[in-house]
Write a protein that holds these residues in place. Structure first.
Motif, PDB file in Angstrom:
ATOM      1  N   ARG A   1       0.734  -1.228  -0.047  1.00  5.40           N
ATOM      2  CA  ARG A   1      -0.221  -0.045  -0.100  1.00  5.40           C
ATOM      3  C   ARG A   1       0.863   1.419  -0.187  1.00  5.40           C
ATOM      4  O   ARG A   1       0.601   2.293  -0.679  1.00  5.40           O
ATOM      5  CB  ARG A   1      -1.132  -0.115   1.172  1.00  5.40           C
ATOM      6  CG  ARG A   1      -2.002  -0.905   1.075  1.00  5.40           C
ATOM      7  CD  ARG A   1      -3.086  -0.783   2.146  1.00  5.40           C
ATOM      8  NE  ARG A   1      -4.057  -1.756   2.220  1.00  5.40           N
ATOM      9  CZ  ARG A   1      -4.317  -2.964   2.868  1.00  5.40           C
ATOM     10  NH1 ARG A   1      -2.919  -3.223   3.802  1.00  5.40           N
ATOM     11  NH2 ARG A   1      -5.089  -3.902   2.820  1.00  5.40           N
TER      12      ARG A   1
ATOM     13  N   ARG B   1       1.088   4.044  -3.114  1.00  9.59           N
ATOM     14  CA  ARG B   1       0.633   5.145  -2.972  1.00  9.59           C
ATOM     15  C   ARG B   1       1.879   6.155  -3.381  1.00  9.59           C
ATOM     16  O   ARG B   1       1.294   7.188  -3.962  1.00  9.59           O
ATOM     17  CB  ARG B   1       0.266   5.627  -1.293  1.00  9.59           C
ATOM     18  CG  ARG B   1      -1.006   5.234  -0.984  1.00  9.59           C
ATOM     19  CD  ARG B   1      -1.478   5.854   0.433  1.00  9.59           C
ATOM     20  NE  ARG B   1      -0.901   5.156   1.374  1.00  9.59           N
ATOM     21  CZ  ARG B   1      -0.676   4.237   2.153  1.00  9.59           C
ATOM     22  NH1 ARG B   1      -1.903   3.571   2.039  1.00  9.59           N
ATOM     23  NH2 ARG B   1      -0.174   4.056   3.117  1.00  9.59           N
TER      24      ARG B   1
ATOM     25  N   ASN C   1      -4.779  -0.412  -5.825  1.00 16.16           N
ATOM     26  CA  ASN C   1      -4.750   0.822  -4.935  1.00 16.16           C
ATOM     27  C   ASN C   1      -5.691   1.698  -5.322  1.00 16.16           C
ATOM     28  O   ASN C   1      -6.812   1.058  -6.181  1.00 16.16           O
ATOM     29  CB  ASN C   1      -3.386   1.300  -5.243  1.00 16.16           C
ATOM     30  CG  ASN C   1      -3.261   1.693  -6.745  1.00 16.16           C
ATOM     31  OD1 ASN C   1      -3.928   1.563  -7.533  1.00 16.16           O
ATOM     32  ND2 ASN C   1      -1.969   2.177  -7.112  1.00 16.16           N
ATOM     33  N   ASP C   2      -5.863   2.827  -4.595  1.00 23.75           N
ATOM     34  CA  ASP C   2      -6.809   3.859  -4.955  1.00 23.75           C
ATOM     35  C   ASP C   2      -7.107   4.276  -6.391  1.00 23.75           C
ATOM     36  O   ASP C   2      -8.145   4.488  -6.976  1.00 23.75           O
ATOM     37  CB  ASP C   2      -6.722   5.173  -4.014  1.00 23.75           C
ATOM     38  CG  ASP C   2      -6.731   4.769  -2.598  1.00 23.75           C
ATOM     39  OD1 ASP C   2      -7.355   3.951  -2.328  1.00 23.75           O
ATOM     40  OD2 ASP C   2      -6.127   5.756  -1.665  1.00 23.75           O
TER      41      ASP C   2
ATOM     42  N   LYS D   1      -8.840   1.489  -8.038  1.00 20.67           N
ATOM     43  CA  LYS D   1     -10.311   1.522  -7.689  1.00 20.67           C
ATOM     44  C   LYS D   1     -11.160   2.551  -8.234  1.00 20.67           C
ATOM     45  O   LYS D   1     -12.471   2.369  -8.122  1.00 20.67           O
ATOM     46  CB  LYS D   1     -10.297   1.780  -6.168  1.00 20.67           C
ATOM     47  CG  LYS D   1      -9.889   0.366  -5.280  1.00 20.67           C
ATOM     48  CD  LYS D   1      -9.753   0.557  -3.649  1.00 20.67           C
ATOM     49  CE  LYS D   1      -8.926  -0.768  -3.042  1.00 20.67           C
ATOM     50  NZ  LYS D   1      -9.117  -0.325  -1.671  1.00 20.67           N
TER      51      LYS D   1
ATOM     52  N   TRP E   1     -14.275  -1.079  -8.564  1.00 19.73           N
ATOM     53  CA  TRP E   1     -14.237  -1.401  -7.221  1.00 19.73           C
ATOM     54  C   TRP E   1     -15.071  -2.503  -6.980  1.00 19.73           C
ATOM     55  O   TRP E   1     -16.331  -2.552  -7.131  1.00 19.73           O
ATOM     56  CB  TRP E   1     -15.072  -0.167  -6.253  1.00 19.73           C
ATOM     57  CG  TRP E   1     -14.871  -0.169  -4.981  1.00 19.73           C
ATOM     58  CD1 TRP E   1     -15.631  -1.010  -3.897  1.00 19.73           C
ATOM     59  CD2 TRP E   1     -14.314   0.476  -4.195  1.00 19.73           C
ATOM     60  NE1 TRP E   1     -15.146  -0.857  -2.848  1.00 19.73           N
ATOM     61  CE2 TRP E   1     -14.122   0.214  -2.860  1.00 19.73           C
ATOM     62  CE3 TRP E   1     -13.151   1.413  -4.421  1.00 19.73           C
ATOM     63  CZ2 TRP E   1     -13.652   0.606  -1.655  1.00 19.73           C
ATOM     64  CZ3 TRP E   1     -12.539   2.107  -3.268  1.00 19.73           C
ATOM     65  CH2 TRP E   1     -12.833   1.587  -2.028  1.00 19.73           C
TER      66      TRP E   1
END
Length: 438
Positions: free
Chosen positions: A113, A117, A136-137, A140, A144
């Motif tokens: 993570r 990031r 990771n974001d 997503k 999702w």
């Protein structure tokens, strides 16, 4: 104490045999009663022991179920009795191993993570069954969920499925909306070289794609601009070489050759100038200047053309606005803006030039016309090389589409900024701002 179920079964058989023998042969009821009581007590104790053992196994089973279903961190179970001590010890040993494994997995997940990031690029890890183990974001934002079969973007879904099926390093391009990516897929293998998953990173190449597009446009436009004067010069030269002509014909064709040669020369000079600006190969000859004088000089140079169209140029400038800059470059910049205003404004129009101070204290220059204006879709592109809103009109007026890119380069070389406001049918205003440097 009995050590095995076989011994307990043998004892039961012996006791039952004695009961039967005493009952039918010797008819000794007291002994029979004692043996029955012994059997009852023994079986009750065995039942209690088995129930305790089964209850403990049920606790172990519940703990294992929690690990499989809820993925909870297992905890050490107490050893209930000496009879099942071996199972309890082994179970606790397994739990400790799982605890260490869970801790290592959590640590690895934290590392993944943190790294994902930091790099900021979309990243996803798939297991061998096609489920998403980690995303990771950035990824997503596209999808999702835990199943790649439900990914809406068809191209993205195919890239993930292809990576799972082929199990080799892959490099594939992906287009999502207006952005372009290169997907780098790499298999994850265990100690036996068996693929247990896939990790995929998506590198953003949108800027590279845009640069390649601009580069293709630049070469296409440059070739076209160079071809026009070269074709004119070639045609005139061939006509002159193919026969005798009058003095008037020679004069006409030689004039065309001269004009096109000058046009070609200006185009090449402008290209070299922009290239030198972009590579910071031009040294600014800074000197203390009065901007109102530079504006006046530029206006004088376009007055002849403006007078032919019965246009007026109004200058509103304080007499003393000092600035340290390159006089030749700045005058060239102002002249380009004024030339555009004259060419794109109609007969009898008014062009206004204003020098003053911006609300934030910077030096501000405004070049405002009431000409045809610029369509909103063209405004973001007007500082690109060879970009022209009205190509036919620009060629007629001798423009090459390099004037505004040169203006932008000169302004930026002096640490300034330029913006444009335009409304079709009403006019256009260019605003330049410089930091005060005196």
């Amino acid at each position: 104490m009995l050590k095995s179920d076989h011994q307990a079964a043998l004892l039961n058989i012996c006791l039952i045999g004695i009961v039967i023998w005493n009952t039918f042969v010797w008819n000794i009821t007291e002994l029979t009663l004692v043996i029955v009581v012994i059997l009852f007590i023994r079986n009750y104790a065995l039942h209690a022991r088995n129930k305790t053992f089964l209850d403990q196994l049920e606790i172990y089973e519940e703990s294992a179920e929690r690990i499989l279903v809820d993925e909870e961190l297992p905890y050490i179970q107490p050893i209930m009795s000496a009879d099942n001590e071996l199972i309890g010890v082994e179970f606790n040993r397994l739990m400790r191993s799982l605890q260490r494994q869970f801790a290592a997995n959590r640590s690895n997940n934290h590392i993944i993570r943190s790294v994902s990031r930091v790099i900021g690029t979309p990243m996803v890890i798939l297991n061998s069954s096609g489920k998403i183990d980690y995303a990771n974001d950035s990824f997503k934002a596209w999808h999702w969920g835990r199943d790649i079969r439900h990914i809406a973007n068809k191209e993205l879904r195919h890239i993930l499925q292809d990576a799972l099926l082929r199990e080799i390093p892959l490099k594939q391009e992906l287009n999502i909306g207006k952005d372009f990516y290169v997907a780098h897929s790499n298999p994850i293998q265990d100690d036996s070289k068996k693929t247990v998953g896939i990790v995929i990173l998506f590198h953003d190449i949108t800027e590279l794609k845009n640069y390649q597009h601009l580069q293709r446009e630049f070469f296409g436009n440059a070739s076209h601009e160079l071809k026009t004067p070269i074709s004119a010069i070639k045609g005139c030269a061939e006509i002159l070489l193919n026969g005798e002509h009058s003095l008037e014909t020679y004069t006409e064709f030689l004039t065309i050759i001269q004009d096109e040669n000058l046009r070609l020369e200006r185009l090449v000079q402008d290209l070299l100038l922009i290239n030198r600006y972009e590579h910071q190969q031009i040294e600014l000859r800074r000197e203390n200047l009065l901007l109102n004088r530079l504006l006046t000089n530029a206006i004088v140079k376009v007055l002849n053309v403006a007078n032919l169209k019965k246009q007026q140029i109004h200058l509103d400038a304080p007499t003393h606005v000092p600035f340290a800059g390159d006089a030749t470059m700045l005058e060239h910049c102002f002249l380009n803006l004024l030339t555009n205003a004259v060419h794109y404004s109609g007969e009898g129009s008014v062009i206004r030039v204003k020098l003053g101070e911006a609300p934030d204290g910077k030096i501000q220059l405004e070049f405002k016309d009431n000409g045809v204006g610029i369509p909103p879709s063209d405004v973001p592109h007007i500082f690109e090389r060879f970009y022209r809103v009205d190509k036919a009109r620009s060629r007629h007026s001798g423009g090459s589409g390099l004037g505004l890119p040169i203006v932008l380069s000169i302004v930026q070389a002096h640490g300034g900024s330029i913006s444009v406001k335009s409304t079709q049918g009403i006019g256009t205003t260019f605003v330049i701002q410089f930091e005060k440097n005196l």
